[in-house]
Write an enzyme that holds these catalytic residues in place. Sequence first.
Site, mmCIF file in Angstrom:
data_model
loop_
_atom_site.group_PDB
_atom_site.id
_atom_site.type_symbol
_atom_site.label_atom_id
_atom_site.label_comp_id
_atom_site.label_asym_id
_atom_site.label_seq_id
_atom_site.Cartn_x
_atom_site.Cartn_y
_atom_site.Cartn_z
ATOM 1 N N GLY A 340 20.102 120.018 32.903
ATOM 2 C CA GLY A 340 19.793 121.016 33.931
ATOM 3 C C GLY A 340 20.113 122.421 33.444
ATOM 4 N N GLU A 364 9.130 121.363 4.636
ATOM 5 C CA GLU A 364 8.761 120.201 3.794
ATOM 6 C C GLU A 364 7.439 119.593 4.262
ATOM 7 O OE1 GLU A 364 11.668 117.826 1.974
ATOM 8 O OE2 GLU A 364 13.236 119.339 2.168
#
Length: 388
Positions: A340, A364
């Site tokens: 929350g 990568e």
Amino acid sequence: MALDSDALAQLCAALRRFVDEELIPAEAEVAETDAIPGRIVAQMRELGLFGLTAPEAFGGLGLTMEEEVRAIFELGRAAPAFRSMFATNVGIGMQGIAIDGTPEQKAKYLPRLASGELIGSFALTEPEVGSDAGSVRTTARREGDTYVLNGAKRFITNAPHAGLFTVMARTDPAQKGASGVSAFAVERGTPGLSLGKPEKKMGLQGAHVCDVILKDCRVPASALIGGVEGQGFKTAMKVLDKGRLHIAAACAGLSERILDDMLAYAVGRRQFGKTLADFQLIQAMFADSKAEAYAARCMVIDAARKRDAGLNVSVEASCAKMFASEAVGRIADRNVQVHGGNGYIRDYRAEQLYRDARLFRIYEGTTQIQQIVIAKALVSEARAAAGR
Ligand SMILES: Cc1cc2nc3c(=O)[nH]c(=O)nc-3n(C[C@H](O)[C@H](O)[C@H](O)COP(=O)(O)OP(=O)(O)OC[C@H]3O[C@@H](n4cnc5c(N)ncnc54)[C@H](O)[C@@H]3O)c2cc1C
């Protein structure tokens, strides 16, 4: 040499303790100071983390791919900046020399990379060359017994700390594609090599990237990795196949950690007279996250075993990297949701790990590049099967 199953279990247990007792408790400090404390780097050296994959003959642990990914499942549970500290030595900053280096290059650099005395960086990306890695513009001109390098490399992990750079540069200007590219081992302090300012990043505080600038940077001909021109892109792809499995393992480890955090928060926090963990809509997020983390782990292990068996795993490595990096992004997002308002606040790790996880889909090889690798192989197989 493969470890026996007891030795591997002991190694993984020691790494898990290190993560739980040293790394996770230091996450807030590292995020705040943008630096990994010296005591932790020293512990990393003692544990042999810089040399996980370096051959035993050069002082490393010589882990197989499966052993490496199992170790990284554990280490990946800590905020990714910690892994980044030693990961270039385990992967992209060392493997070029370990896989394709001459005996002299291996003897000169691998022991110091394995011990962590020397930090290795991998310099492929350039300001104008990212996903299209074969079109490297940095040049290496042969002059007698030397090469003269000119160009700029961008976003190079650990460059501010590196003593050695694996630099991709074009030795054959007539050849515009990947076959004109060669790999060089360039030492820090070589005249003509300079560094840019460390970048301010979205996440991974404590890990540092910057430009590497090469201006008439003269290296001896013996710095050409493997001693043969035109092999650099092939070396880079071998390094990246392995690197992608390593990254996928890091994503799987981080996924499991984030799921643990999500559960721990949800069993403690109460709303409507119940804990969050009692609500089925919240439980669905646990279930989806568990299934994805489990799938990522299974893919990584399967691909690692195939690589250890000598198979070409380019497609499997791309599948694992794509799936695991996308999955950890979804899991990190759910963790923010379960927290929350607290999920948006810096005192909790949820927002940090959400930002950290975002990088895995980019470096990568982006998700789109993994899709291209996978699809290209599938289409070529289908054409071959159809005789077209
Ligand atoms: C923190 C960090 C650390 C890094 N560390 C290193 C390092 O140590 N060494 C190194 O060499 N590099 C490193 N990189 C660079 C990284 O690998 C690149 O950023 C990455 O490969 C993407 O290249 P790019 O940024 O130029 O994006 P681009 O290639 O410009 O791509 C931009 C977007 O277009 C998409 N795209 C590109 N081509 C295609 C296509 N053909 N089809 C569909 N979509 C496409 C991409 O997927 C992406 O979404 C690092 C980057 C970061 C942010």
